[in-house]
Design a protein around this motif. Structure first.
Motif, PDB file in Angstrom:
ATOM      1  N   UNK A   1      -6.791 -13.252  26.072  1.00  0.00           N
ATOM      2  CA  UNK A   1      -7.014 -13.487  27.494  1.00  0.00           C
ATOM      3  C   UNK A   1      -5.689 -13.756  28.198  1.00  0.00           C
ATOM      4  N   UNK A   2      -4.780 -14.465  27.515  1.00  0.00           N
ATOM      5  CA  UNK A   2      -3.462 -14.713  28.083  1.00  0.00           C
ATOM      6  C   UNK A   2      -2.686 -13.427  28.281  1.00  0.00           C
ATOM      7  N   UNK A   3      -2.731 -12.530  27.292  1.00  0.00           N
ATOM      8  CA  UNK A   3      -2.035 -11.247  27.402  1.00  0.00           C
ATOM      9  C   UNK A   3      -2.606 -10.407  28.536  1.00  0.00           C
ATOM     10  N   UNK A   4      -3.932 -10.430  28.663  1.00  0.00           N
ATOM     11  CA  UNK A   4      -4.567  -9.649  29.725  1.00  0.00           C
ATOM     12  C   UNK A   4      -4.248 -10.220  31.108  1.00  0.00           C
ATOM     13  N   UNK A   5      -4.014 -11.525  31.178  1.00  0.00           N
ATOM     14  CA  UNK A   5      -3.625 -12.126  32.455  1.00  0.00           C
ATOM     15  C   UNK A   5      -2.281 -11.575  32.907  1.00  0.00           C
ATOM     16  N   UNK A   6      -1.324 -11.508  31.981  1.00  0.00           N
ATOM     17  CA  UNK A   6      -0.014 -10.934  32.305  1.00  0.00           C
ATOM     18  C   UNK A   6      -0.155  -9.461  32.658  1.00  0.00           C
ATOM     19  N   UNK A   7      -0.992  -8.761  31.909  1.00  0.00           N
ATOM     20  CA  UNK A   7      -1.202  -7.341  32.191  1.00  0.00           C
ATOM     21  C   UNK A   7      -1.810  -7.148  33.574  1.00  0.00           C
ATOM     22  N   UNK A   8      -2.698  -8.061  33.970  1.00  0.00           N
ATOM     23  CA  UNK A   8      -3.304  -7.973  35.303  1.00  0.00           C
ATOM     24  C   UNK A   8      -2.257  -8.191  36.396  1.00  0.00           C
ATOM     25  N   UNK A   9      -1.323  -9.106  36.156  1.00  0.00           N
ATOM     26  CA  UNK A   9      -0.312  -9.416  37.171  1.00  0.00           C
ATOM     27  C   UNK A   9       0.749  -8.332  37.285  1.00  0.00           C
ATOM     28  N   UNK A  10       1.164  -7.776  36.149  1.00  0.00           N
ATOM     29  CA  UNK A  10       2.315  -6.873  36.131  1.00  0.00           C
ATOM     30  C   UNK A  10       1.969  -5.426  35.802  1.00  0.00           C
ATOM     31  N   UNK A  11       0.759  -5.193  35.310  1.00  0.00           N
ATOM     32  CA  UNK A  11       0.379  -3.833  34.964  1.00  0.00           C
ATOM     33  C   UNK A  11       0.962  -3.342  33.661  1.00  0.00           C
ATOM     34  N   UNK A  12       1.626  -4.233  32.929  1.00  0.00           N
ATOM     35  CA  UNK A  12       2.227  -3.864  31.644  1.00  0.00           C
ATOM     36  C   UNK A  12       1.874  -4.926  30.626  1.00  0.00           C
ATOM     37  N   UNK A  13       1.829  -4.536  29.366  1.00  0.00           N
ATOM     38  CA  UNK A  13       1.567  -5.484  28.303  1.00  0.00           C
ATOM     39  C   UNK A  13       2.813  -6.305  28.023  1.00  0.00           C
ATOM     40  N   UNK A  14       2.598  -7.515  27.540  1.00  0.00           N
ATOM     41  CA  UNK A  14       3.716  -8.396  27.219  1.00  0.00           C
ATOM     42  C   UNK A  14       4.612  -7.770  26.156  1.00  0.00           C
ATOM     43  N   UNK A  15       5.921  -7.890  26.391  1.00  0.00           N
ATOM     44  CA  UNK A  15       6.891  -7.466  25.393  1.00  0.00           C
ATOM     45  C   UNK A  15       7.845  -8.613  25.136  1.00  0.00           C
ATOM     46  N   UNK A  16       8.126  -8.871  23.883  1.00  0.00           N
ATOM     47  CA  UNK A  16       9.050  -9.938  23.526  1.00  0.00           C
ATOM     48  C   UNK A  16      10.445  -9.639  24.015  1.00  0.00           C
ATOM     49  N   UNK A  17      11.323 -10.645  23.934  1.00  0.00           N
ATOM     50  CA  UNK A  17      12.676 -10.500  24.464  1.00  0.00           C
ATOM     51  C   UNK A  17      13.445  -9.378  23.795  1.00  0.00           C
ATOM     52  N   UNK A  18      13.101  -9.073  22.555  1.00  0.00           N
ATOM     53  CA  UNK A  18      13.825  -8.026  21.852  1.00  0.00           C
ATOM     54  C   UNK A  18      13.484  -6.635  22.333  1.00  0.00           C
ATOM     55  N   UNK A  19      12.428  -6.508  23.130  1.00  0.00           N
ATOM     56  CA  UNK A  19      11.991  -5.195  23.592  1.00  0.00           C
ATOM     57  C   UNK A  19      12.240  -4.988  25.081  1.00  0.00           C
ATOM     58  N   UNK A  20      12.984  -5.880  25.690  1.00  0.00           N
ATOM     59  CA  UNK A  20      13.241  -5.732  27.115  1.00  0.00           C
ATOM     60  C   UNK A  20      14.023  -4.455  27.383  1.00  0.00           C
TER      61      UNK A  20
ATOM     62  N   UNK B   1     -12.117 -13.026  36.794  1.00  0.00           N
ATOM     63  CA  UNK B   1     -12.223 -11.593  37.091  1.00  0.00           C
ATOM     64  C   UNK B   1     -12.183 -10.792  35.795  1.00  0.00           C
ATOM     65  N   UNK B   2     -11.271 -11.154  34.905  1.00  0.00           N
ATOM     66  CA  UNK B   2     -11.151 -10.447  33.630  1.00  0.00           C
ATOM     67  C   UNK B   2     -12.414 -10.594  32.786  1.00  0.00           C
ATOM     68  N   UNK B   3     -12.981 -11.783  32.780  1.00  0.00           N
ATOM     69  CA  UNK B   3     -14.200 -12.007  32.000  1.00  0.00           C
ATOM     70  C   UNK B   3     -15.369 -11.209  32.557  1.00  0.00           C
ATOM     71  N   UNK B   4     -15.324 -10.960  33.856  1.00  0.00           N
ATOM     72  CA  UNK B   4     -16.387 -10.168  34.484  1.00  0.00           C
ATOM     73  C   UNK B   4     -16.268  -8.689  34.149  1.00  0.00           C
ATOM     74  N   UNK B   5     -15.013  -8.196  34.179  1.00  0.00           N
ATOM     75  CA  UNK B   5     -14.828  -6.748  34.098  1.00  0.00           C
ATOM     76  C   UNK B   5     -14.113  -6.269  32.837  1.00  0.00           C
ATOM     77  N   UNK B   6     -13.540  -7.188  32.067  1.00  0.00           N
ATOM     78  CA  UNK B   6     -12.799  -6.781  30.874  1.00  0.00           C
ATOM     79  C   UNK B   6     -13.306  -7.511  29.631  1.00  0.00           C
ATOM     80  N   UNK B   7     -14.545  -7.936  29.651  1.00  0.00           N
ATOM     81  CA  UNK B   7     -15.076  -8.758  28.559  1.00  0.00           C
ATOM     82  C   UNK B   7     -14.955  -8.075  27.204  1.00  0.00           C
ATOM     83  N   UNK B   8     -15.087  -6.747  27.168  1.00  0.00           N
ATOM     84  CA  UNK B   8     -15.036  -6.033  25.895  1.00  0.00           C
ATOM     85  C   UNK B   8     -13.645  -6.028  25.277  1.00  0.00           C
ATOM     86  N   UNK B   9     -12.605  -6.352  26.073  1.00  0.00           N
ATOM     87  CA  UNK B   9     -11.231  -6.360  25.564  1.00  0.00           C
ATOM     88  C   UNK B   9     -10.768  -7.765  25.176  1.00  0.00           C
ATOM     89  N   UNK B  10     -11.573  -8.775  25.479  1.00  0.00           N
ATOM     90  CA  UNK B  10     -11.172 -10.157  25.228  1.00  0.00           C
ATOM     91  C   UNK B  10     -11.760 -10.625  23.901  1.00  0.00           C
TER      92      UNK B  10
END
Length: 377
Positions: A245-264, A230-239
């Motif tokens: 692609x891994x970061x965008x997968x998390x963003x697709x699931x949670x709606x937020x960008x990945x943040x390391x443990x220090x930024x929780x 789905x991401x490759x179809x509609x978000x190709x310009x961001x990959x």
């Protein structure tokens, strides 16, 4: 573990209201801030409920010691007595703290099973108690301890037999090349009613963490590929690369960008049982690579992936369609969880409740994003 082996979690006095109002009531609108905060508030109320103590008090009442979840001292006295008389040793401090109000942990599952034995639960009662009151899966039979207790409970063995079987299985070594499915192991163990035959079988079917939950890991990998297509179809310009692609997968699931443990966000408004063990870039990579991954991480990742892929294509235009899609999603997800040996959907679990709350909306994915974002602000 299939439906014949683990009983369905039927509605009861604790769940009826949650089903009817929180999860299957009037559809919610993600653009309505009150709808979003209402879902979070209800999940926080669930988090505050003493679900473990409610289970213990209900069982003690059945055994002739009437009490409520607030009767900590009475329950503690009775549980201590039962440990001495039924199990033959003193109640561990950890379990005493549970009775006093501490949430049961997940590291030493023998404590969980011992308490069920002390409360004279049978096989099915133990399975239900794990899911409804420990809020976790029962009988992870690729673990020696779980396999022994499942065998003993199913075949109505005394606790002395449990102790002997656990002692004899301590030295069993993980079989790196063993790949028997969980369902096959369960079926075989339930068919064996001879301690020596059981021990021989168990010695040949010991697994480390990486070898457990293979079906769940396989389904997760397939669902990730669907998300990425789905991401490759509609978000190709961001990959730009596979990591992106891994970061965008998390963003697709949670709606937020990945943040390391220090930024929780330590001030999250969401229930702990919702936020803990959510997937991120690193843990998703561990699952994909077959590395160590906790049960909670695997279950939540699987549920989020199924949620995204189901509702990405769904049209939730009117209440009837929303209700029909929700029932289809509920049944499909529950079936997958059961097939993986995971705990069934249970609306008193804050994560399960909030996910179903979001599903009952005109835009489930956006509603989940709003819930998570609201909880972080």
């Amino acid at each position: 573990m299939n439906n014949e082996q683990i009983p369905e979690l039927f509605r009861d006095e604790y769940t009826e209201y949650i089903y009817d109002v929180t999860c299957f009531g009037e559809p919610i609108n993600p653009d309505n801030a009150d709808d979003v905060t209402s879902g979070i508030s209800r999940a926080i109320e669930l988090e505050a409920r003493p679900v473990f103590l409610e289970g213990v008090s209900a069982r003690l009442t059945q055994l002739g010691v009437p009490c409520s979840a607030e009767d900590n001292e009475l329950m503690l006295t009775e549980v201590k007595r039962r440990y001495k008389e039924i199990l033959g040793f003193s109640c561990p401090r950890t379990v005493q703290e549970w009775i006093k109000g501490t949430t049961p942990g997940v590291t030493n599952r023998r404590n969980h099973y011992d308490l069920c034995y002390a409360l004279e639960m049978d096989f099915q009662q133990t399975a239900v108690f794990f899911q409804k009151h420990y809020l976790t899966m029962p009988f992870n039979v690729k673990s020696n301890v779980d396999a022994v207790f499942m065998y003993a409970l199913y075949h109505k063995k005394p606790y002395s037999a449990v102790t002997e079987l656990l002692d004899k299985s301590k030295g069993f070594v993980s079989q790196e090349n063993a790949h028997t499915s969980t369902s096959q192991i369960i079926s075989t163990i339930l068919d064996i009613d001879d301690d020596e035959k059981f021990l021989r079988y168990l010695s040949e079917h010991c697994y480390n963490n990486e070898q457990q939950f293979q079906l769940a890991r396989s389904i997760i990998s397939d669902e990730i590929e669907t998300v990425r297509s789905i991401l490759l179809r509609y978000e190709a310009d961001r990959i730009l690369n596979s990591e992106r692609l891994g970061s965008l997968t998390i963003e697709a699931l949670l709606g937020v960008k990945y943040q390391g443990s220090g930024k929780k966000n330590k001030d999250s408004k969401l229930p702990k049982r919702f936020t803990e063990s959510l997937p991120n870039d690193v843990t998703l990579g561990k699952i994909i690579n077959g590395d160590v991954a906790s049960y909670d991480l695997l279950r939540k990742t699987l549920m989020l992936l199924k949620f995204y892929n189901f509702y990405y294509e769904a049209e939730n235009n009117d209440p009837n369609t929303i209700g029909g899609n929700l029932m289809d999603f509920y049944e499909e997800l529950n079936s997958v969880l059961i097939s993986c040996g995971f705990a069934q959907l249970y609306v008193r679990h804050p994560f399960d409740c909030l996910l179903l709350y979001c599903a009952n909306s005109y835009d489930p994915i956006d509603t989940l994003y709003c819930v998570i974002q609201n909880g972080r602000n």
